[in-house]
Scaffold this active site. Structure first.
Site: not given
Length: 293
Positions: A113, A130
């Site tokens: 994901t 991130y």
């Protein structure tokens, strides 16, 4: 109903997306091994779910069970000042270890994901660590597939997901709460455009992918409605549906210099599979408002 012997190994099962997917997997007859952190409590108790601490993953390899697919949802966005090393553990080391365990788990199907933040043409300083960690894992997964040409790896890149039971700090739940309380809202000019995809549609995309048969290879699949809409329009829709007297102070908050101004999914891959999003933003907001808090 699917064969109950189809077993899914899943991370992030206690997350917003993970919890919704978990409910649907149970309804479809899958059995699930849900990996969790030792301090995390299970969110759903069901005979089809086996909750397992992440550090005990090797125990699965010692059993004779076959895993149909690995579904990796666990993500660390670094929003709470999480150390980069911790983000790296979750976003790179954990899924990489799962890749390495695929032969022992007797599976050749991996669904990871990702989010629209990770698109290579997007640059967003607010979430640099991130984005860097997620992109690193994608590159490592490509190398793994090259070295293991019998593996099917699908990188599901989600657009802006929303729906009931999402975190209160996320933009849609936050605005809904403010509107219900008739509280004024300070925001940017809200010209950013996002592809808002309702959680039910996201779950149906996962299920579609799980049920389809794919040739081995590395696939990048975008999940969204295929259309973007300005935040300002979304705010006005919520205001209308909640009959709110809130005042929206557009421009009261400065826009980030590197703000992503537009993003939408290329849904061609899922369209070829016969999938399409059922929820417009209006329909999704109405369903959220109809749910009990």
């Amino acid at each position: 109903m699917l064969d109950v012997n189809k077993k899914i190994l899943m991370t992030g099962a206690t997350s917003f997306v993970g919890t919704h997917l978990l409910h649907s997997l149970i309804k479809e007859g899958y059995s699930i091994i849900a990996l969790k952190r030792p301090i995390t409590e299970p969110t759903i108790i069901n005979t089809l779910i086996e909750w397992l601490n992440i550090q005990d993953i090797e125990k699965i390899c010692q059993s004779s069970m076959n895993i149909h697919a690995i579904v990796h949802i666990a993500t660390d966005y670094g929003r709470n000042r999480t150390p980069i090393s911790e983000q790296y553990k979750c976003n790179v080391l954990l899924p990489t270890r799962l890749l390495e365990l695929m032969p022992a788990l007797k599976t050749k199907f991996f669904i990871s994901t990702d989010s629209f933040f990770g698109k290579y043409e997007k640059h967003y300083g607010y979430m640099r660590s991130y984005m860097a960690s997620k992109r690193h894992f994608v590159e490592l997964s490509k190398i793994y597939v090259e070295e293991h040409p019998d593996v099917c790896f699908i990188n599901l890149r989600l657009e802006h997901v929303y729906g009931e039971r999402d975190k209160a700090g996320k933009i849609i739940p936050y605005v809904i709460k403010k509107m219900k309380n008739n509280e004024d809202i300070d925001c940017t000019i809200a010209r950013q455009k996002r592809d808002f995809i309702y959680i039910d549609d996201v779950v149906s995309a996962y299920l579609k992918i799980l049920k389809e048969g794919f040739n081995a290879g590395h696939y990048d699949v975008e999940v969204g409605t295929g259309k973007s809409i300005e935040l300002k329009e979304v705010f006005e829709i919520i205001k209308k549906e909640t009959h709110s007297s809130s005042k929206i102070n557009y421009g009261a908050v400065a826009m980030r210099d590197d703000e992503i101004m537009e993003s939408h999914a290329n849904t061609s891959f899922l369209t070829r599979l016969g999938w399409s999003a059922e929820f417009s933003i209006e329909k999704g907001v109405k369903k959220m408002l109809s749910m009990k808090e």
